[in-house]
Enzyme design. Structure first.
Site, PDB file in Angstrom:
ATOM      1  N   ASP A 317       0.864  -1.177   0.000  1.00  0.00           N
ATOM      2  CA  ASP A 317       0.000   0.000   0.000  1.00  0.00           C
ATOM      3  C   ASP A 317       0.908   1.238   0.000  1.00  0.00           C
ATOM      4  OD1 ASP A 317      -2.342   1.632   0.384  1.00  0.00           O
ATOM      5  OD2 ASP A 317      -1.803   1.762   2.496  1.00  0.00           O
ATOM      6  N   ASP A 517      -7.215  -2.144   3.490  1.00  0.00           N
ATOM      7  CA  ASP A 517      -6.220  -3.149   3.098  1.00  0.00           C
ATOM      8  C   ASP A 517      -6.536  -4.534   3.647  1.00  0.00           C
ATOM      9  OD1 ASP A 517      -4.591  -1.254   1.753  1.00  0.00           O
ATOM     10  OD2 ASP A 517      -3.727  -0.625   3.654  1.00  0.00           O
TER      11      ASP A 517
END
Length: 779
Positions: A317, A517
């Site tokens: 990420d 996430d």
């Protein structure tokens, strides 16, 4: 990501395995004492009890494995235990029981309960909602909301359903969905998604979907499905058992068939008991887990560590993982008649009482530069717009201000620069005039470049970034870090799909830190969460949690995992090779079962000692610095922070020279030259004389800093050239046309060189000091 031994995991499974070890070890020792005292029947009874105590749970584990479609090392253990009872080799059975129980106990230590119930996700889901009716406002269950219902959401509350804004505007924190920390402003009629947090005043929305069909419920479903559908991890022991089991059974069967003696078959099975798999591999992995825990990395089980050691693809990420997740002022542009300190001081003074993430960043920037702040009065804050306050008898407004109809040339340049840098602009208006602008970005973690280089050396051959952010800042970070692929504007579903696609090609690790996430972490072969900022859904869904807010710990963990797995494989291979040799001796009758069990103990001891090497290892992180060197890093880092924004003097001077503003350019040139001569060059000289010699020993030699010293020389050369231009301009009273070309080259060259030099020192040298990383993460 799921561990195949999960049927034994959990508090109850762990208790059974430790209890089994206690029972079998007690039975073995009690039988030994009885045998020494001459009570052979009592000794046999104790050893039979130990063997039976081991065979019952082992049989259950075998049945569970077969139901799951696997045949692992437990099969050989059960056959050995049963064979020992059948031929009355009770001591051999007790020894095998202890070996089996020891391996299971080690696995219990390695396989802590993986909390994949996504508790943080579920806790965030609203249970009730406020629905407006002709009779007023009623509180109903969130499942009672239907399309077109008018829902009221208070400040700080989570939007319960997808909808359309009915209020004049809404200010939403979308970090749970996109990972981006900067709130977004939505106007009337714009669609909004459940899971966002209302960061402004109360708002109304018209539901466009039920709670079950809304965005946030979809994220929860994604995370659950990803965790359930991810292929189980195949442990080292089970990989070896796939071929070793049929070999052992074949040799045992042939020994029985040729000799006609069941004792030989049992002897073969006894020495074939996969103790190197049951003991050595877990010892190496548990040793690796011990090492990772000491550096602030929580690994939830041995399977996760093994998988990290094998992983060759890394998916990351952006916000909060590769970047700090905290916006920072990167540049301050001022209008005519204003100075940087004046604009920053007024803006930060007005923002002191605001909880907004950008306001906090502006206040931090002012304090970092030592700009004095005043106490504001008459403070008001309009969500999505900014803060207004009276500061030192001036009315100051800071934030997302409209500048339509009054866009001066310098403001247009700010907007252009912000679009290229992916920056957020906080405009500063004083009384009725636009005074300046503060550009804020989410800076790259200082340890990110070094960490990715180390990860590539440790076996990560492909590195991909997935982010919900815009393409411009994502591509910039991808270019700086040399990533193999960058995908921007990714939804949680997009991330899951991309992670699964990567997992089909290679063993894939995913690193993230936000609620958005969690599904991708669950879908990866091994999920890794940046968990230092509190328990989030990402931490719950992950196999590995970095408990300190430092990305470099990821590289440390990868190095440890790779080495631990290599030692585990080596120990298993050597142990099983010795077992194969022993099986040959047992098959021809040269090794009876009891002696075979004792020989197996010797093999176990050898491979366990080898596996314990995983407790040690070369220093995995940056070379350690002395306290004096750390103090110097802290000092020069602070000076970098103070000088960084002064570098804009060089660019501003160049812009005036290029525009032909000779008189104004001379004033700027004098300021730039004074900064170089009085501040920057003394700083560079001090680095050469104090910092670089202190870094020579930990870096290995003085050559490690030689290129930086050479850059200092080039900075000095250009600065001296610029000083000469200033003297010529002073004599003429203005910058002369014939100076323009060379002066522009000096100014832009120095600006680019100094920006690069600052970054290189921070990423290559300053990052060696833990104190620097801690300060950088908090900034």
């Amino acid at each position: 990501m799921n561990d195949p031994a999960s049927n034994k995991a959990g508090p109850a499974g762990g208790f059974v395995r430790w209890a089994l070890l206690a029972v079998t070890l007690t039975a073995l020792l009690a039988g030994g004492v009885a045998w020494v005292l001459g009570a052979r029947s009592v000794a046999d009874a104790c050893w039979i009890a130990g063997t039976v105590a081991a065979i019952v749970p082992a049989l259950w584990w075998v049945i569970s494995s077969i139901r799951a479609g696997r045949v692992g090392v437990d099969v050989l253990a059960v056959l050995s235990l049963g064979g020992a009872l059948a031929v009355r080799e009770y001591l051999a059975g007790a020894l095998i029981g202890v070996m089996l129980a020891t391996g299971q106990a080690l696995d219990a230590a390695a396989e802590r309960r993986a909390t994949k119930d996504l508790r943080a996700l579920l806790d965030r889901v609203p249970r009730t909602a406020r629905r407006r009716t002709p009779d007023g406002v009623e509180v109903v269950g969130v499942d009672d909301i239907v399309v077109d219902d008018v829902v009221m959401v208070g400040p700080g509350e989570v939007l319960p359903v997808d909808g359309v804004v009915l209020s004049d505007y809404a200010v939403l924190d979308d970090s749970a969905l996109t990972g981006e920390s900067v709130p977004v402003r939505c106007g009337r009629g714009e669609p909004v998604r459940s899971g966002s947090v209302n960061a402004g005043s109360g708002l109304e929305l018209a539901a466009s979907a039920s709670a079950a069909d809304s965005t946030y419920a979809g994220i929860v479903r994604l995370a659950r499905q990803a965790a359930a559908e991810t292929a189980p991890v195949v442990r080292i022991a089970d990989r070896v058992a796939v071929w070793f089991l049929p070999v052992a059974l074949t040799v045992a069967g042939l020994a029985w068939l040729v000799s006609g003696s069941a004792d030989r078959a049992v002897a073969v099975l006894v020495v074939a008991t996969p103790c190197p798999l049951l003991l050595a591999a877990p010892v190496a992995i548990v040793s690796g887990l011990s090492r990772t825990s000491r550096i602030g990395v929580l690994v939830r089980g041995g399977g996760a560590l093994e998988t990290l050691g094998r992983a060759s693809t890394l998916v990351l990420d952006k916000t909060g993982t590769l970047t700090t997740g905290r916006p920072r002022g990167t540049d301050i542009v001022v209008g005519p008649g204003w100075t940087v300190d004046e604009v920053l001081g007024l803006a930060a003074s007005a923002d002191q009482l605001s909880p907004h993430v950008l306001a906090n960043a502006i206040v931090r920037e002012a304090r970092l530069r030592g700009v004095p702040l005043s106490v504001p009065s008459s403070v008001t804050e309009e969500a999505g717009i900014g803060v207004s306050a009276r500061v030192d008898e001036k009315w100051v407004t800071v934030g997302n201000l409209s500048i339509d109809g009054e866009e001066p040339e310098w403001a247009a340049a700010v907007l252009s620069r912000a679009s290229f840098d992916g920056a957020v602009v906080a405009w500063v208006r004083v009384d009725d005039g636009l005074a300046g602008a503060i550009l804020l970005t989410d800076p790259l973690r200082p340890d990110a470049p070094r960490t990715l280089r180390r990860l590539r050396l440790a076996g990560m051959t492909r590195v991909v970034m997935l982010t919900g952010d815009r393409p411009a800042p994502a591509l910039q970070i991808g270019t700086v870090l040399g990533l193999d692929e960058v995908a921007a504007q990714q939804t949680p579903a997009d991330k899951v799909a991309r992670v699964r696609a990567e997992s089909e090609r290679a063993v894939t690790a995913m690193v993230g830190d936000g609620v958005n996430d969690a599904p991708a972490l669950a879908a990866a072969d091994v999920g890794i969460a940046m968990g230092a900022r509190g328990a989030t859904a990402s931490s719950e869904a992950a196999d590995i949690v970095l408990t300190s807010d430092r990305l470099d710990r990821l590289a440390d963990a990868k190095v440890i995992a790779r080495r631990s797995r290599r030692i585990a494989v080596q120990s298993a291979a050597v142990g099983m090779s010795l077992s194969l040799v022993a099986m040959g001796f047992a098959a021809v009758g040269w090794l009876p079962p009891a002696w075979g069990a004792l020989l197996q103990e010797g093999i176990d001891l050898a491979v366990i000692l080898n596996a314990l090497r995983a407790l040690r290892g070369d220093h995995t992180g940056p070379p350690p610095l002395s306290r004096d060197a750390e103090d110097l890093v802290r000092r020069f880092s602070a000076e970098h922070d103070q000088m960084r924004d002064d570098l804009s003097l060089l660019r501003d001077t160049a812009q005036q020279v290029a525009a032909g503003q000779s008189a104004g350019a001379l004033v700027s040139l004098r300021a730039a030259d004074a900064f170089l001569q009085d501040t920057l060059l003394p700083h560079e000289d001090a680095e050469d004389s104090a910092l670089y010699p202190a870094l020579a020993r930990p870096l290995g030699s003085v050559e490690a800093t030689a290129t930086m010293s050479r850059m200092h020389a080039e900075i000095h050369r250009l600065a001296q050239r610029l000083h000469s231009h200033r003297e010529l301009a002073d004599e003429a009273g203005a910058v002369q046309p014939e100076q323009s070309d060379d002066l522009l080259a000096c100014l832009y060259g120095l600006y680019a060189l100094l920006r690069l030099h600052f970054v290189q020192e921070e990423e290559n040298f300053f990052v060696l000091a833990p104190a620097f990383l801690s300060a950088a993460d908090k900034s």
